[in-house]
Scaffold this motif. Structure first.
Motif, PDB file in Angstrom:
ATOM      1  N   SER A   1      33.130  32.781  11.908  1.00 24.09           N
ATOM      2  CA  SER A   1      31.708  33.666  11.391  1.00 24.09           C
ATOM      3  C   SER A   1      31.375  32.922  10.021  1.00 24.09           C
ATOM      4  O   SER A   1      30.221  32.653   9.573  1.00 24.09           O
ATOM      5  CB  SER A   1      32.363  34.909  10.689  1.00 24.09           C
ATOM      6  N   ARG A   2      31.734  32.109   9.529  1.00 26.13           N
ATOM      7  CA  ARG A   2      31.949  31.647   8.209  1.00 26.13           C
ATOM      8  C   ARG A   2      31.128  30.831   8.372  1.00 26.13           C
ATOM      9  O   ARG A   2      29.852  30.007   8.181  1.00 26.13           O
ATOM     10  CB  ARG A   2      33.267  31.022   7.391  1.00 26.13           C
ATOM     11  N   PHE A   3      31.613  29.173   9.422  1.00 23.54           N
ATOM     12  CA  PHE A   3      30.580  28.629   9.679  1.00 23.54           C
ATOM     13  C   PHE A   3      29.497  28.504  10.905  1.00 23.54           C
ATOM     14  O   PHE A   3      28.277  27.576   9.871  1.00 23.54           O
ATOM     15  CB  PHE A   3      31.903  27.527  10.892  1.00 23.54           C
ATOM     16  N   CYS A   4      29.436  29.667  11.703  1.00 24.35           N
ATOM     17  CA  CYS A   4      28.309  29.778  12.054  1.00 24.35           C
ATOM     18  C   CYS A   4      26.814  30.585  10.735  1.00 24.35           C
ATOM     19  O   CYS A   4      25.867  30.348  11.140  1.00 24.35           O
ATOM     20  CB  CYS A   4      28.142  31.105  13.511  1.00 24.35           C
ATOM     21  N   SER A   5      27.328  31.260   9.803  1.00 26.10           N
ATOM     22  CA  SER A   5      26.533  31.946   9.082  1.00 26.10           C
ATOM     23  C   SER A   5      26.190  30.565   8.099  1.00 26.10           C
ATOM     24  O   SER A   5      24.824  30.800   7.547  1.00 26.10           O
ATOM     25  CB  SER A   5      26.802  32.852   8.478  1.00 26.10           C
TER      26      SER A   5
ATOM     27  N   VAL B   1      41.681  35.501   6.138  1.00 29.77           N
ATOM     28  CA  VAL B   1      40.532  34.160   5.977  1.00 29.77           C
ATOM     29  C   VAL B   1      40.843  33.518   5.291  1.00 29.77           C
ATOM     30  O   VAL B   1      40.433  32.906   3.933  1.00 29.77           O
ATOM     31  CB  VAL B   1      38.995  34.999   4.405  1.00 29.77           C
ATOM     32  N   PRO B   2      41.398  32.467   6.624  1.00 30.49           N
ATOM     33  CA  PRO B   2      41.856  31.275   5.047  1.00 30.49           C
ATOM     34  C   PRO B   2      40.621  30.504   5.783  1.00 30.49           C
ATOM     35  O   PRO B   2      39.459  30.503   5.917  1.00 30.49           O
ATOM     36  CB  PRO B   2      42.973  30.401   6.560  1.00 30.49           C
ATOM     37  N   ARG B   3      41.213  29.445   4.180  1.00 27.76           N
ATOM     38  CA  ARG B   3      39.851  28.104   4.051  1.00 27.76           C
ATOM     39  C   ARG B   3      40.494  27.041   4.234  1.00 27.76           C
ATOM     40  O   ARG B   3      41.890  26.835   3.845  1.00 27.76           O
ATOM     41  CB  ARG B   3      39.621  28.511   2.587  1.00 27.76           C
ATOM     42  N   THR B   4      39.688  26.403   4.448  1.00 32.47           N
ATOM     43  CA  THR B   4      40.643  25.031   5.289  1.00 32.47           C
ATOM     44  C   THR B   4      40.615  23.539   3.420  1.00 32.47           C
ATOM     45  O   THR B   4      40.179  24.548   2.199  1.00 32.47           O
ATOM     46  CB  THR B   4      39.114  24.384   6.096  1.00 32.47           C
ATOM     47  N   PHE B   5      41.736  22.863   3.968  1.00 31.90           N
ATOM     48  CA  PHE B   5      41.932  22.808   2.875  1.00 31.90           C
ATOM     49  C   PHE B   5      40.759  21.745   2.241  1.00 31.90           C
ATOM     50  O   PHE B   5      40.554  21.039   0.780  1.00 31.90           O
ATOM     51  CB  PHE B   5      43.249  21.538   2.853  1.00 31.90           C
ATOM     52  N   LYS B   6      39.536  21.642   3.203  1.00 32.63           N
ATOM     53  CA  LYS B   6      38.521  20.583   2.362  1.00 32.63           C
ATOM     54  C   LYS B   6      37.570  21.588   1.648  1.00 32.63           C
ATOM     55  O   LYS B   6      36.921  21.177   0.505  1.00 32.63           O
ATOM     56  CB  LYS B   6      37.817  19.911   3.571  1.00 32.63           C
TER      57      LYS B   6
ATOM     58  N   GLU C   1      25.399  18.275  11.874  1.00 32.23           N
ATOM     59  CA  GLU C   1      25.022  19.301  10.638  1.00 32.23           C
ATOM     60  C   GLU C   1      26.593  20.399  10.887  1.00 32.23           C
ATOM     61  O   GLU C   1      27.031  20.194   9.660  1.00 32.23           O
ATOM     62  CB  GLU C   1      24.321  19.645  11.256  1.00 32.23           C
ATOM     63  N   ILE C   2      26.654  20.490  12.205  1.00 33.01           N
ATOM     64  CA  ILE C   2      28.047  20.692  11.848  1.00 33.01           C
ATOM     65  C   ILE C   2      29.264  20.537  11.627  1.00 33.01           C
ATOM     66  O   ILE C   2      30.199  20.733  10.688  1.00 33.01           O
ATOM     67  CB  ILE C   2      28.117  21.470  13.605  1.00 33.01           C
ATOM     68  N   GLY C   3      29.231  18.513  11.466  1.00 32.02           N
ATOM     69  CA  GLY C   3      30.459  17.992  10.972  1.00 32.02           C
ATOM     70  C   GLY C   3      30.866  18.801   9.282  1.00 32.02           C
ATOM     71  O   GLY C   3      31.511  18.136   8.354  1.00 32.02           O
ATOM     72  N   ASP C   4      28.909  18.308   8.815  1.00 30.98           N
ATOM     73  CA  ASP C   4      29.419  18.546   6.955  1.00 30.98           C
ATOM     74  C   ASP C   4      29.811  20.015   6.622  1.00 30.98           C
ATOM     75  O   ASP C   4      29.936  20.471   5.768  1.00 30.98           O
ATOM     76  CB  ASP C   4      27.620  18.379   6.877  1.00 30.98           C
ATOM     77  N   ILE C   5      29.218  21.015   7.732  1.00 29.09           N
ATOM     78  CA  ILE C   5      29.323  22.565   7.035  1.00 29.09           C
ATOM     79  C   ILE C   5      30.920  22.547   7.266  1.00 29.09           C
ATOM     80  O   ILE C   5      31.897  23.208   6.976  1.00 29.09           O
ATOM     81  CB  ILE C   5      28.816  23.189   8.250  1.00 29.09           C
ATOM     82  N   ALA C   6      31.767  22.181   8.650  1.00 31.72           N
ATOM     83  CA  ALA C   6      33.330  22.058   8.898  1.00 31.72           C
ATOM     84  C   ALA C   6      34.060  21.076   8.137  1.00 31.72           C
ATOM     85  O   ALA C   6      35.110  21.425   8.172  1.00 31.72           O
ATOM     86  CB  ALA C   6      33.326  21.644  10.678  1.00 31.72           C
ATOM     87  N   GLY C   7      33.314  19.444   7.962  1.00 33.90           N
ATOM     88  CA  GLY C   7      34.400  19.134   6.536  1.00 33.90           C
ATOM     89  C   GLY C   7      34.928  18.190   7.901  1.00 33.90           C
ATOM     90  O   GLY C   7      36.137  18.012   8.193  1.00 33.90           O
ATOM     91  N   VAL C   8      33.978  18.176   9.073  1.00 37.46           N
ATOM     92  CA  VAL C   8      34.976  17.480  10.037  1.00 37.46           C
ATOM     93  C   VAL C   8      34.037  15.791  10.451  1.00 37.46           C
ATOM     94  O   VAL C   8      33.209  16.399  10.579  1.00 37.46           O
ATOM     95  CB  VAL C   8      34.719  18.462  11.185  1.00 37.46           C
ATOM     96  N   ALA C   9      34.592  14.938  10.591  1.00 35.78           N
ATOM     97  CA  ALA C   9      33.870  13.730  10.889  1.00 35.78           C
ATOM     98  C   ALA C   9      33.157  14.373  12.243  1.00 35.78           C
ATOM     99  O   ALA C   9      33.220  14.394  13.093  1.00 35.78           O
ATOM    100  CB  ALA C   9      34.322  12.919  11.047  1.00 35.78           C
ATOM    101  N   ASP C  10      32.023  13.815  12.377  1.00 38.95           N
ATOM    102  CA  ASP C  10      31.072  13.766  13.543  1.00 38.95           C
ATOM    103  C   ASP C  10      31.626  13.015  15.039  1.00 38.95           C
ATOM    104  O   ASP C  10      31.558  13.627  15.897  1.00 38.95           O
ATOM    105  CB  ASP C  10      29.318  13.800  14.153  1.00 38.95           C
TER     106      ASP C  10
ATOM    107  N   GLN D   1      27.451  32.842  17.919  1.00 33.10           N
ATOM    108  CA  GLN D   1      28.759  32.558  17.097  1.00 33.10           C
ATOM    109  C   GLN D   1      29.847  33.052  17.899  1.00 33.10           C
ATOM    110  O   GLN D   1      30.581  33.173  18.323  1.00 33.10           O
ATOM    111  CB  GLN D   1      28.773  34.014  15.912  1.00 33.10           C
ATOM    112  N   MET D   2      29.362  34.291  18.893  1.00 35.06           N
ATOM    113  CA  MET D   2      30.136  35.412  19.470  1.00 35.06           C
ATOM    114  C   MET D   2      30.394  34.094  20.744  1.00 35.06           C
ATOM    115  O   MET D   2      31.787  34.078  21.365  1.00 35.06           O
ATOM    116  CB  MET D   2      29.768  36.310  20.448  1.00 35.06           C
ATOM    117  N   ALA D   3      29.546  33.532  21.263  1.00 34.86           N
ATOM    118  CA  ALA D   3      30.123  32.656  22.597  1.00 34.86           C
ATOM    119  C   ALA D   3      31.115  31.001  21.845  1.00 34.86           C
ATOM    120  O   ALA D   3      30.992  31.232  22.722  1.00 34.86           O
ATOM    121  CB  ALA D   3      28.647  31.387  22.957  1.00 34.86           C
ATOM    122  N   ALA D   4      30.167  31.083  20.566  1.00 34.56           N
ATOM    123  CA  ALA D   4      30.896  29.864  20.478  1.00 34.56           C
ATOM    124  C   ALA D   4      32.757  30.199  20.235  1.00 34.56           C
ATOM    125  O   ALA D   4      33.474  29.734  20.654  1.00 34.56           O
ATOM    126  CB  ALA D   4      30.850  29.163  19.024  1.00 34.56           C
ATOM    127  N   THR D   5      33.215  31.367  19.174  1.00 35.57           N
ATOM    128  CA  THR D   5      34.431  31.770  19.424  1.00 35.57           C
ATOM    129  C   THR D   5      34.888  31.724  21.069  1.00 35.57           C
ATOM    130  O   THR D   5      36.238  32.024  20.486  1.00 35.57           O
ATOM    131  CB  THR D   5      34.377  33.684  18.292  1.00 35.57           C
TER     132      THR D   5
END
Lengths: 304, 281
Positions: free
Chosen positions: B181-185, B138-143, B238-247, B194-198
């Motif tokens: 699962s983590r980002f989507c929830s 269950v890896p966590r990102t470095f961020k 919003e997604i960038g905020d959760i994932a720690g990725v720039a938009d 979530q399943m579609a995104a996966t």
């Protein structure tokens, strides 16, 4: 890293356990590289390669046997990259391989090389170009950085930030760090000769400013080269099979960092097929490292 | 009938006395204290004197007698500190006990090896936490680890590589599915999305539409595409905020997967916005 029963100190002989160093001309006669090395079983990601390398092994065997009388070397000729296929002309102190499996091994067991063997005739045809050379030289006398910075052109000196004068010349386009102890680092040259020439020019500048500069112990410390293999590479596959040497963390850096053991070079391998090689003290190391990595990369070529 | 066991004596391991606890006993009459942590502490048998509570524990000037708790296990003081820090970090992101235990084990191994002695213990602890999450699948990102640690991503990354080398282990490569699962929830997206995104992310990687892109960025772009096609639309920010990725990064990856969007969706997906009406950035 740890080769189970092989002779420990010979770290030098190629990337152990299977990272292939084909075309390696240096073999220690003392190194029964057939016996000790037990390359780990590797799932060959490229099924074609198993067939290819078996064919090539057979070819090599035939070539070997023909060459045996002529080759005086105890080691095999450079055609046999597989360390455990030590079909040494000296007939064998080596090969602790169980019953001749070495020659026509079809098992995908521990003896399977990770990549297809490369017959010596087929080289990559690509030569890495040198991008940067870092060298040091000792001018042999203490220097007063303040006067150098004030009187020389293109010199910057900010003692609070860094304790050296940063001087640049236009031809060859290089930068030098000149320290008060008299030692100097010259960076940015594209070839060894250019680096030496540039270092001499800096020394002359310092000399003209009145210091008794000499030119002692010129040494090249690092060489950086780059090249393009012209096909995309499957980095995930490469990191799976060459785990001990590779580090691929897309979160940290987009390229795969491959630390080759012999020669001791670090390669940055990118998905696009561009390769950067660094850490060399001589040009030949860069070329050798590239020749070593090229067949491995070919094995991980993206097929789509 | 009584069965006699072939042992010298039978030790009753039941409790010392009976407790009729219908109310929470404030004073737990157990005299043996906390469970020991023998694996991690090197089995120290030290004596600790806790602060007294009665009147007798204070001498004439009002200071407590038996002042300091004697230094317990001075050799492992730093290790205990690190365990505490690990526990705090893990608690912030609600990591289960098994990951914390694994982290503690890793830290102990690294600490005993002493090859990374010069590095800040907190950095090593953070890197161990990162590795433990990876190893548990269950890896966590470095961020994400950075968010709960005072150490910079750069330093955690450096320690991470050093620890892998020191312990001679390796970790599996991260995939896009690990984070879905983590980002989507966290975004509050329904299971279908979530399943579609996966599915989208996996397909995109299989079709090699996003060579060289970090799996996190691809996952974020896939979530964006899936959410924009469903009723629950989320913005790139919003997604960038959760994932720690720039938009802009999401935008880049989205541009790469957009041309073949129709193939990327799972076959049974219910489109709220059809594929041709997906935003084109």
């Amino acid at each position: 890293m740890d080769q189970n029963n092989s002779i420990p100190p010979f770290q030098g002989l190629a990337s152990p356990q299977g990272a292939m160093t084909p075309g390696m001309p240096m073999f220690s006669p003392m190194m029964p590289y057939g016996s000790g090395l037990t390359p780990q079983p590797v799932q060959n990601t490229n099924s074609l390669s198993i067939l290819e390398e078996q064919q090539r092994q057979q070819q090599q065997q035939q070539q070997q046997h023909q060459q045996q009388p002529s080759a005086g070397l105890p080691g095999t000729s450079g055609q046999t990259p597989q360390l455990y296929h030590s079909q040494t002309a000296a007939g064998s102190t080596t090969t602790a391989l169980p019953g001749g499996t070495g020659l026509y091994s079809t098992s995908i067991g521990p003896m399977t090389p990770l990549t297809p063997a490369t017959p010596a005739s087929e080289s990559s045809g690509i030569v890495p170009t040198l991008q940067n050379i870092v060298s040091t030289v000792n001018l042999g006398c203490k220097l007063d950085l303040k006067t150098i910075a004030l009187r020389a052109r293109n010199a910057e000196y900010n003692p609070k930030r860094f304790a050296a004068v940063i001087m640049r010349i236009r031809e060859p386009r290089t930068t030098a760090l000149i320290f008060s102890s008299g030692k100097m680092v010259c960076t940015g040259a594209k070839s060894e000769e250019e680096s030496r020439l540039a270092a001499r020019k800096y020394a002359r500048v310092v000399q003209k400013l009145g210091f008794p500069a000499k030119f002692l112990d010129f040494k090249i410390q690092n060489m950086v080269g780059s090249c393009d293999v012209k096909f995309p590479i499957r980095l995930e596959g490469l990191v799976l099979t060459h785990q001990q040497f590779s580090s691929y963390e897309p979160e940290l850096f987009p390229g795969l960092i491959y630390r080759m053991i012999k020669p001791r070079i670090v390669l940055l391998i990118f998905v696009s097929g561009k390769v950067v090689l660094t850490g060399a003290k001589v040009r030949a190391e860069i070329y050798e490292a590239f020749e070593n990595i090229y067949p491995i990369l070919k094995g991980f070529r993206k097929t789509t | 009938c009584i069965f006699l066991f072939h042992s010298d004596r039978v030790i009753d391991v039941g409790s010392e006395w009976r407790t009729f606890s219908n109310e929470k006993a404030l004073k737990d009459p157990s005299r043996v204290g906390d469970a020991q942590n023998p694996l991690l502490n090197g089995g120290d048998l030290t004596t600790m004197i806790s602060r007294g509570t009665g009147a007798a524990s204070f001498d004439e000037f009002g200071n407590s007698k038996y002042q300091n708790r004697r230094t317990m296990s001075s050799s492992d003081r730093a290790m205990l500190n690190a365990f505490k820090e690990i526990s705090t970090m893990a608690d912030r992101i609600n990591l289960p006990r098994n990951i914390v235990d694994r982290t503690n084990n890793l830290f102990k191994q690294v600490y005993e090896q002493k090859s990374l002695k010069g590095r800040a213990n907190d950095a090593i602890a953070s890197a161990c936490l990162y590795i433990a999450c990876r190893q548990e699948g269950v890896p966590r990102t470095f961020k994400e680890i950075c968010a709960v640690s005072r150490i910079s991503k750069k330093e955690i990354g450096r320690c991470f590589k050093l620890i892998l080398k020191a312990l001679e282990t390796s970790v599996d490569l991260i995939t896009t599915g690990d984070f879905m699962s983590r980002f989507c929830s966290n975004l509050g997206l329904p299971k279908q999305v979530q399943m579609a995104a996966t599915f989208i992310a996996r397909k995109a990687v299989e079709l090699d539409l996003v060579p060289g892109r970090s799996p996190i960025s691809v996952a974020a772009a896939a979530i964006y595409m899936a959410s924009q096609a469903s009723a629950e639309k989320k913005t790139q920010k919003e997604i960038g905020d959760i994932a720690g990725v720039a938009d802009v990064t999401i935008r880049q990856s989205y541009r790469l997967i957009y041309p073949r969007a129709a193939e990327l969706f799972p076959p049974d997906f219910k489109f709220d916005t059809p594929v041709d009406k997906l935003p084109q950035l």
